[in-house]
Design a protein around this motif. Structure first.
Motif, PDB file in Angstrom:
ATOM      1  N   GLY A  89       0.797  -1.215   0.000  1.00  0.00           N
ATOM      2  CA  GLY A  89       0.000   0.000   0.000  1.00  0.00           C
ATOM      3  C   GLY A  89       0.832   1.268   0.000  1.00  0.00           C
ATOM      4  N   PHE A  90       2.137   1.167   0.191  1.00  0.00           N
ATOM      5  CA  PHE A  90       2.994   2.349   0.168  1.00  0.00           C
ATOM      6  C   PHE A  90       4.025   2.182  -0.938  1.00  0.00           C
ATOM      7  N   PHE A  91       4.035   3.095  -1.858  1.00  0.00           N
ATOM      8  CA  PHE A  91       4.966   3.041  -2.970  1.00  0.00           C
ATOM      9  C   PHE A  91       5.614   4.412  -3.132  1.00  0.00           C
ATOM     10  N   PRO A  92       6.735   4.477  -3.791  1.00  0.00           N
ATOM     11  CA  PRO A  92       7.372   5.783  -4.018  1.00  0.00           C
ATOM     12  C   PRO A  92       6.426   6.736  -4.745  1.00  0.00           C
ATOM     13  N   ARG A  93       6.617   7.995  -4.503  1.00  0.00           N
ATOM     14  CA  ARG A  93       5.740   9.005  -5.105  1.00  0.00           C
ATOM     15  C   ARG A  93       5.927   9.084  -6.614  1.00  0.00           C
ATOM     16  N   ARG A  94       4.926   9.633  -7.272  1.00  0.00           N
ATOM     17  CA  ARG A  94       5.018   9.848  -8.716  1.00  0.00           C
ATOM     18  C   ARG A  94       6.103  10.854  -9.035  1.00  0.00           C
ATOM     19  N   ARG A  95       6.562  10.769 -10.241  1.00  0.00           N
ATOM     20  CA  ARG A  95       7.540  11.728 -10.729  1.00  0.00           C
ATOM     21  C   ARG A  95       6.827  12.808 -11.530  1.00  0.00           C
ATOM     22  N   PHE A  96       7.451  13.952 -11.597  1.00  0.00           N
ATOM     23  CA  PHE A  96       6.918  15.068 -12.371  1.00  0.00           C
ATOM     24  C   PHE A  96       7.973  15.504 -13.374  1.00  0.00           C
ATOM     25  N   PHE A  97       7.519  15.779 -14.584  1.00  0.00           N
ATOM     26  CA  PHE A  97       8.389  16.320 -15.611  1.00  0.00           C
ATOM     27  C   PHE A  97       8.004  17.778 -15.822  1.00  0.00           C
ATOM     28  N   ARG A  98       8.995  18.611 -15.997  1.00  0.00           N
ATOM     29  CA  ARG A  98       8.730  20.037 -16.204  1.00  0.00           C
ATOM     30  C   ARG A  98       8.625  20.343 -17.692  1.00  0.00           C
ATOM     31  N   ARG A  99       7.659  21.174 -18.035  1.00  0.00           N
ATOM     32  CA  ARG A  99       7.467  21.605 -19.421  1.00  0.00           C
ATOM     33  C   ARG A  99       7.308  23.127 -19.414  1.00  0.00           C
ATOM     34  N   ARG A 100       8.150  23.796 -20.143  1.00  0.00           N
ATOM     35  CA  ARG A 100       8.121  25.252 -20.240  1.00  0.00           C
ATOM     36  C   ARG A 100       7.278  25.647 -21.433  1.00  0.00           C
ATOM     37  N   ILE A 101       6.327  26.559 -21.221  1.00  0.00           N
ATOM     38  CA  ILE A 101       5.445  27.014 -22.296  1.00  0.00           C
ATOM     39  C   ILE A 101       5.457  28.544 -22.318  1.00  0.00           C
ATOM     40  N   PRO A 102       5.866  29.151 -23.428  1.00  0.00           N
ATOM     41  CA  PRO A 102       5.838  30.616 -23.519  1.00  0.00           C
ATOM     42  C   PRO A 102       4.399  31.124 -23.619  1.00  0.00           C
ATOM     43  N   PHE A 103       4.162  32.319 -23.079  1.00  0.00           N
ATOM     44  CA  PHE A 103       2.804  32.884 -23.085  1.00  0.00           C
ATOM     45  C   PHE A 103       2.278  33.086 -24.498  1.00  0.00           C
ATOM     46  N   LEU A 104       3.147  33.406 -25.455  1.00  0.00           N
ATOM     47  CA  LEU A 104       2.702  33.630 -26.835  1.00  0.00           C
ATOM     48  C   LEU A 104       2.173  32.359 -27.487  1.00  0.00           C
ATOM     49  N   ALA A 105       2.539  31.188 -26.955  1.00  0.00           N
ATOM     50  CA  ALA A 105       2.097  29.916 -27.538  1.00  0.00           C
ATOM     51  C   ALA A 105       0.800  29.411 -26.913  1.00  0.00           C
ATOM     52  N   ILE A 106       0.300  30.050 -25.862  1.00  0.00           N
ATOM     53  CA  ILE A 106      -0.912  29.575 -25.173  1.00  0.00           C
ATOM     54  C   ILE A 106      -2.152  30.108 -25.877  1.00  0.00           C
ATOM     55  N   SER A 107      -3.058  29.197 -26.231  1.00  0.00           N
ATOM     56  CA  SER A 107      -4.329  29.627 -26.818  1.00  0.00           C
ATOM     57  C   SER A 107      -5.482  29.460 -25.831  1.00  0.00           C
ATOM     58  N   ASP A 108      -5.324  28.573 -24.831  1.00  0.00           N
ATOM     59  CA  ASP A 108      -6.388  28.354 -23.848  1.00  0.00           C
ATOM     60  C   ASP A 108      -5.778  27.837 -22.548  1.00  0.00           C
ATOM     61  N   LEU A 109      -6.274  28.315 -21.422  1.00  0.00           N
ATOM     62  CA  LEU A 109      -5.821  27.872 -20.108  1.00  0.00           C
ATOM     63  C   LEU A 109      -7.058  27.714 -19.226  1.00  0.00           C
ATOM     64  N   PHE A 110      -7.187  26.565 -18.567  1.00  0.00           N
ATOM     65  CA  PHE A 110      -8.379  26.321 -17.756  1.00  0.00           C
ATOM     66  C   PHE A 110      -8.036  25.444 -16.561  1.00  0.00           C
ATOM     67  N   LEU A 111      -8.788  25.611 -15.477  1.00  0.00           N
ATOM     68  CA  LEU A 111      -8.614  24.806 -14.270  1.00  0.00           C
ATOM     69  C   LEU A 111      -9.199  23.421 -14.480  1.00  0.00           C
ATOM     70  N   LEU A 112      -8.545  22.411 -13.920  1.00  0.00           N
ATOM     71  CA  LEU A 112      -9.038  21.041 -13.986  1.00  0.00           C
ATOM     72  C   LEU A 112      -9.266  20.525 -12.564  1.00  0.00           C
ATOM     73  N   PRO A 113     -10.249  19.658 -12.364  1.00  0.00           N
ATOM     74  CA  PRO A 113     -10.435  19.078 -11.036  1.00  0.00           C
ATOM     75  C   PRO A 113      -9.309  18.086 -10.738  1.00  0.00           C
ATOM     76  N   PHE A 114      -8.888  18.046  -9.487  1.00  0.00           N
ATOM     77  CA  PHE A 114      -7.827  17.126  -9.082  1.00  0.00           C
ATOM     78  C   PHE A 114      -8.321  16.332  -7.885  1.00  0.00           C
ATOM     79  N   PHE A 115      -8.327  15.012  -8.019  1.00  0.00           N
ATOM     80  CA  PHE A 115      -8.785  14.135  -6.954  1.00  0.00           C
ATOM     81  C   PHE A 115      -7.656  13.237  -6.518  1.00  0.00           C
ATOM     82  N   LEU A 116      -7.564  12.985  -5.248  1.00  0.00           N
ATOM     83  CA  LEU A 116      -6.545  12.073  -4.735  1.00  0.00           C
ATOM     84  C   LEU A 116      -7.049  10.668  -4.721  1.00  0.00           C
TER      85      LEU A 116
END
Length: 89
Positions: A62-89
């Motif tokens: 029942g206990f495992f190492p945590r997930r990994r996260f990868f970083r992604r850089r996005i310039p503001f000029l390349a964004i066409s839409d940004l929205f909040l998403l629900p996050f559930f544990l």
């Protein structure tokens, strides 16, 4: 739209971003500066050398190492839409 201000207000929240070239990313906003936003994108990969079916010293069922996260850089000029998403544990 002023995406820098929107990103600051959504700092550390789970968001979805669509870019002008049609790519879609979802992750936590990890960093915002004057040029763009950095997302921490979760992945299902376990830490190097660890697997869910192997018990090692210090780990129990029942206990495992945590997930990994990868970083992604996005310039503001390349964004066409940004929205909040629900996050559930």
């Amino acid at each position: 739209m002023d995406y820098q201000q929107v990103c600051w207000s959504c700092m550390n929240k789970y968001v979805g971003i669509t870019t002008t070239d049609g790519q879609r990313y979802d992750g936590f906003i990890a960093h915002v500066d004057s040029d763009g936003v950095t997302l921490a994108i979760p992945t299902d990969e376990m830490m190097a050398g660890m697997s869910a079916d192997k018990r090692q010293f210090g780990f129990h069922p029942g206990f495992f190492p945590r997930r990994r996260f990868f970083r992604r850089r996005i310039p503001f000029l390349a964004i066409s839409d940004l929205f909040l998403l629900p996050f559930f544990l």
